[in-house]
Design a protein around this motif. Structure first.
Motif, PDB file in Angstrom:
ATOM      1  N   TRP A  36     -21.775  33.672  20.683  1.00  0.00           N
ATOM      2  CA  TRP A  36     -21.440  34.402  19.458  1.00  0.00           C
ATOM      3  C   TRP A  36     -22.617  34.323  18.507  1.00  0.00           C
ATOM      4  CZ3 TRP A  36     -21.317  32.134  14.527  1.00  0.00           C
ATOM      5  CH2 TRP A  36     -21.051  33.051  13.492  1.00  0.00           C
ATOM      6  N   ASN A  37     -22.918  35.440  17.886  1.00  0.00           N
ATOM      7  CA  ASN A  37     -23.936  35.511  16.852  1.00  0.00           C
ATOM      8  C   ASN A  37     -23.492  36.549  15.843  1.00  0.00           C
ATOM      9  OD1 ASN A  37     -26.807  34.498  16.245  1.00  0.00           O
ATOM     10  ND2 ASN A  37     -26.995  36.705  15.904  1.00  0.00           N
ATOM     11  N   ARG A  38     -23.924  36.391  14.594  1.00  0.00           N
ATOM     12  CA  ARG A  38     -23.522  37.362  13.573  1.00  0.00           C
ATOM     13  C   ARG A  38     -23.962  38.770  13.940  1.00  0.00           C
ATOM     14  NH1 ARG A  38     -26.022  34.973   8.259  1.00  0.00           N
ATOM     15  NH2 ARG A  38     -27.663  34.558   9.790  1.00  0.00           N
ATOM     16  N   THR A  39     -25.101  38.859  14.637  1.00  0.00           N
ATOM     17  CA  THR A  39     -25.578  40.152  15.127  1.00  0.00           C
ATOM     18  C   THR A  39     -25.389  40.189  16.640  1.00  0.00           C
ATOM     19  OG1 THR A  39     -27.246  40.189  13.374  1.00  0.00           O
ATOM     20  CG2 THR A  39     -27.544  41.727  15.209  1.00  0.00           C
ATOM     21  N   ARG A  40     -24.511  41.049  17.115  1.00  0.00           N
ATOM     22  CA  ARG A  40     -24.176  41.081  18.533  1.00  0.00           C
ATOM     23  C   ARG A  40     -25.397  41.348  19.405  1.00  0.00           C
ATOM     24  NH1 ARG A  40     -19.447  41.828  21.555  1.00  0.00           N
ATOM     25  NH2 ARG A  40     -19.851  42.669  23.642  1.00  0.00           N
ATOM     26  N   ALA A  41     -26.289  42.212  18.938  1.00  0.00           N
ATOM     27  CA  ALA A  41     -27.466  42.568  19.739  1.00  0.00           C
ATOM     28  C   ALA A  41     -28.334  41.343  20.013  1.00  0.00           C
ATOM     29  CB  ALA A  41     -28.277  43.651  19.036  1.00  0.00           C
ATOM     30  N   THR A  42     -28.391  40.412  19.072  1.00  0.00           N
ATOM     31  CA  THR A  42     -29.176  39.192  19.269  1.00  0.00           C
ATOM     32  C   THR A  42     -28.574  38.347  20.381  1.00  0.00           C
ATOM     33  OG1 THR A  42     -29.800  39.213  16.931  1.00  0.00           O
ATOM     34  CG2 THR A  42     -30.105  37.142  18.134  1.00  0.00           C
ATOM     35  N   ALA A  43     -27.260  38.250  20.407  1.00  0.00           N
ATOM     36  CA  ALA A  43     -26.582  37.506  21.471  1.00  0.00           C
ATOM     37  C   ALA A  43     -26.787  38.181  22.820  1.00  0.00           C
ATOM     38  CB  ALA A  43     -25.099  37.390  21.155  1.00  0.00           C
ATOM     39  N   GLU A  44     -26.761  39.489  22.830  1.00  0.00           N
ATOM     40  CA  GLU A  44     -26.973  40.219  24.088  1.00  0.00           C
ATOM     41  C   GLU A  44     -28.383  39.983  24.622  1.00  0.00           C
ATOM     42  OE1 GLU A  44     -26.011  44.164  22.829  1.00  0.00           O
ATOM     43  OE2 GLU A  44     -23.860  43.944  23.269  1.00  0.00           O
TER      44      GLU A  44
END
Length: 346
Positions: A34-42
């Motif tokens: 989980w990350n506040r910005t989904r793209a970063t987690a992806e």
């Protein structure tokens, strides 16, 4: 317990080192990010080949996943109290990057939540698995330098725009102080090596780099419960490579970083003994011994044993940091008992 499912909260710089270490252990599997910005987690999932990992849009959804038995909190420090309490209430074991909390009240709430849930915790004082730390601790256990009467540990690290965390580390609402941001490693080391609790402190601080919202340099002195005394300093403004100075003066000898003078222990010694080892001399998280920390976390979960650096122990280090910051701010000595009373812990 079979393979332990791991959820990673926050997918920045240090999270990558956590993931690398989990991937080396057959008893752990990273199952959620989980990350506040989904793209970063992806991107993090792709970077580490996590093809079957679940990526969540909220922290609450991740810790509600029954496949997640433990979490690594790799988020900024001001998020840790809420995330720790929620994870404990969900029955998850927790590895918490430091600092764990920026104020005594939040710290106390975390400690009580973890104790009530009876989950295992490890706090990210990763230098306990640094080889020089391990050697010094062994020398202390073997009484090579005898009883320590004076101890000094410094954290000097020019944290500027060249570091990934600089954009949030300079903000008081997130990092709070030079001690809580990073200098807490030095306080932890003092407690770890001396083997006694700190009872009172006095400190001074100043600000050289006004890009920061808090004082970036602090020096403090302390008293230990057994009468030993000590000193620490933390600086983000030092104009030199990263330094973690360690000086321990005992009644039978002295340790200075990776050198030891102990004529009883080393019969016939005529000069300092220098131990070639891996020193804590880099601020790059890739240099930090996360493999040992992660293995320890897994062992605590599997055996049910408490960590020597669980949240309850780390609370003592954080209390010293709060006391030093208060001393510098209010220009007076501060007892650790004063901080414990505010936190509601003893």
């Amino acid at each position: 317990m079979s393979q332990i499912g791991i959820g990673i909260a926050g997918t920045g710089w240090v999270a990558g080192e956590h993931i690398k270490s989990y991937q080396k252990h057959n008893d752990a599997k990273v199952v959620a990010l989980w990350n506040r910005t989904r793209a970063t987690a992806e991107r993090k999932a792709q970077e580490f080949g996590l093809t079957d990992v679940k990526i969540y849009d909220t922290y609450e959804a991740m810790i509600a996943d029954s496949a997640v038995q433990a979490v690594s909190l790799c988020t900024p420090p001001n998020a840790h109290p809420r995330e720790t309490i929620l994870a404990a209430q969900a029955g998850k074991h927790i590895l918490i990057e430091k600092s764990v909390a920026n104020d005594p009240k939040s710290l106390g709430e975390m400690v009580r939540a973890v104790e009530k849930a009876e989950v295992k915790t490890v706090v990210g004082f990763v230098l306990h698995w640094n080889l020089q730390f391990m050697w010094i601790k062994r020398m202390m256990e073997q009484q090579a330098i005898g009883k320590v009467f004076y101890a000094e540990v410094d954290y000097w690290h020019n944290i500027g725009p060249q570091y990934v965390q600089f954009h949030w580390n300079r903000r008081k609402e997130i990092a709070e102080s030079v001690l809580l941001s990073a200098g807490c490693h030095a306080i932890d080391a003092l407690r770890y090596f001396v083997g006694q609790e700190i009872t009172e402190v006095s400190a001074y601080s100043n600000l050289r780099n006004d890009v920061y919202e808090y004082d970036t340099n602090l020096v403090g002195i302390m008293k230990f419960a057994d009468g030993a005394i000590g000193k620490t300093s933390a600086s983000f403004d030092c104009q030199c490579p990263y330094l973690f100075n360690i000086d321990l003066l005992g009644d039978k000898g002295t340790i200075r970083d990776n050198k030891i003078w102990a004529q009883e222990y080393f019969a016939g010694q005529t000069d300092w003994v220098q131990v070639p080892t891996v020193r804590p001399d880099s601020g790059d998280v890739a240099h930090h011994p996360f493999d040992g920390e992660i293995a320890h976390f897994m062992e605590c979960i599997q055996t049910g044993n408490e960590s020597h650096i669980n949240l309850a122990d780390a609370a003592k280090t954080h209390a010293v940091c709060y006391a030093m910051d208060r001393s510098a701010r209010e220009n007076r000595p501060v007892t650790i008992a004063e901080i414990y009373a505010e936190a509601g812990i003893g």
